[in-house]
Design an enzyme around this catalytic site. Structure first.
Site, mmCIF file in Angstrom:
data_model
loop_
_atom_site.group_PDB
_atom_site.id
_atom_site.type_symbol
_atom_site.label_atom_id
_atom_site.label_comp_id
_atom_site.label_asym_id
_atom_site.label_seq_id
_atom_site.Cartn_x
_atom_site.Cartn_y
_atom_site.Cartn_z
ATOM 1 N N GLY A 46 -9.651 1.555 1.355
ATOM 2 C CA GLY A 46 -8.983 2.282 0.283
ATOM 3 C C GLY A 46 -8.032 1.365 -0.468
ATOM 4 N N GLN A 51 -0.560 -0.577 -5.237
ATOM 5 C CA GLN A 51 -0.718 -1.869 -4.549
ATOM 6 C C GLN A 51 -1.088 -3.009 -5.486
ATOM 7 O OE1 GLN A 51 -3.398 0.118 -1.509
ATOM 8 N NE2 GLN A 51 -2.438 -1.434 -0.226
ATOM 9 N N CYS A 92 -2.866 -1.876 6.572
ATOM 10 C CA CYS A 92 -2.693 -1.779 5.119
ATOM 11 C C CYS A 92 -2.898 -3.156 4.491
ATOM 12 C CB CYS A 92 -1.284 -1.266 4.807
ATOM 13 S SG CYS A 92 -0.962 -1.060 3.048
ATOM 14 N N LEU A 93 -3.615 -3.182 3.376
ATOM 15 C CA LEU A 93 -3.849 -4.454 2.688
ATOM 16 C C LEU A 93 -2.536 -5.064 2.196
ATOM 17 C CD1 LEU A 93 -7.024 -3.446 0.638
ATOM 18 C CD2 LEU A 93 -6.941 -4.950 2.654
ATOM 19 N N HIS A 134 -2.939 8.129 3.608
ATOM 20 C CA HIS A 134 -2.352 6.783 3.512
ATOM 21 C C HIS A 134 -2.222 6.368 2.036
ATOM 22 C CE1 HIS A 134 -2.124 2.403 4.911
ATOM 23 N NE2 HIS A 134 -2.421 2.266 3.636
ATOM 24 N N GLU A 135 -3.287 6.589 1.258
ATOM 25 C CA GLU A 135 -3.271 6.197 -0.170
ATOM 26 C C GLU A 135 -2.315 7.070 -0.974
ATOM 27 O OE1 GLU A 135 -4.495 3.505 -0.433
ATOM 28 O OE2 GLU A 135 -6.011 3.465 1.124
ATOM 29 N N HIS A 138 1.112 5.808 -0.776
ATOM 30 C CA HIS A 138 1.381 4.666 -1.673
ATOM 31 C C HIS A 138 1.839 5.157 -3.043
ATOM 32 C CE1 HIS A 138 0.327 1.090 0.568
ATOM 33 N NE2 HIS A 138 -0.883 1.528 0.869
#
Ligand code: GNR
Ligand code: NI
Length: 169
Positions: A46, A51, A92-93, A134-135, A138
Site C-alpha cells: 500500500g 508518504q 511501513c515504507l 494503516h493507509e 497516514h
C-alpha cells in the site's frame, strides 16, 4: 510514469493531515499511476499520498500475489468497523526495516471514490483490512509507530535518524 520519493520517519511532513479530493483531474490520475508504480517498485502492499509528500486523500493498495490488481481509494471513509480487534505485525515504507504488532479492527467497510470518480464500498478483511487502516492513518498524519510505547518509538527514531545521517554522507 515516474517513481516518487518516499518520505522517511520522522520527517515532519508525515504528520500533515491530507485534504479531500474535490475532483479526479488528469493530474490526480497521473499521481495515482505514479503512486502505483512506486508501490510496486518498493514491494509495498500500500501507499498513501502523504508518504510521497502530496497531502490529498488518496491511497493505493495491492495485497494480491500477482501484484497486478491495484485498488485506488480516494476520500476513503470507514462506514462500518467490526467491534473485534486483532493484533498483527506491521511495517511501513516510511519506516524501513521496522516491524511491530499493532491492533486493528478485524473487518471494515469503506466508502471511497475510485479512479473514475465513482463512489464504491469495499468490505475488507484480513491483510486488506489492516492495510486500509494503516493507509488511512497516514492521511491523518499518523504512522504505525505512533501506537507503540514512547520508549520503542524513541529507539526507532534514533535508529532512523542515524541511518539518514549515514546515507547523506
Ligand atoms: O508494504 C507494507 N506492508 C504492510 C505490512 C503490514 C501492515 C501494513 C503494511 S503497509 C506497508 C506499505 C506502507 O507503508 N503503506 O503506508
Ligand atoms: Ni505506511
Amino acid at each position: 510514469m515516474a517513481l516518487l520519493n518516499i518520505l522517511c520517519y520522522p520527517d515532519p511532513r508525515l504528520y500533515t493531515i491530507a485534504r479531500s479530493v474535490a475532483e479526479v483531474t488528469p493530474e490526480i490520475i497521473t499521481l495515482i499511476d505514479d503512486m502505483i508504480e512506486t508501490m510496486y517498485d518498493s514491494n509495498g502492499i500500500g501507499l498513501a499520498a502523504t508518504q510521497v509528500d502530496v497531502h490529498q486523500r488518496i491511497i493505493v493498495i495491492d495485497v494480491s500475489d500477482n501484484r497486478e490488481s491495484p485498488i485506488v481509494l480516494i476520500n476513503p471513509e470507514i462506514v462500518w468497523a467490526h467491534p473485534d480487534r486483532v493484533k498483527g505485525d506491521e511495517g511501513c515504507l516510511s519506516v524501513p526495516n521496522t516491524y511491530d504488532s499493532i491492533e486493528r479492527a478485524l473487518e471494515i467497510k469503506v466508502a471511497a471514490m475510485d479512479k473514475t470518480g465513482q463512489t464504491r464500498e469495499i468490505h475488507a478483511k484480513e491483510l486488506l483490512a489492516v492495510c486500509v487502516q494503516h493507509e488511512m492513518d497516514h492521511l491523518e498524519g499518523k504512522v504505525f509507530v505512533d501506537y507503540l510505547s514512547t520508549l520503542k518509538r524513541n529507539r526507532i527514531k534514533t535508529k532512523m535518524l542515524k541511518l539518514q545521517r549515514e546515507q547523506s554522507r
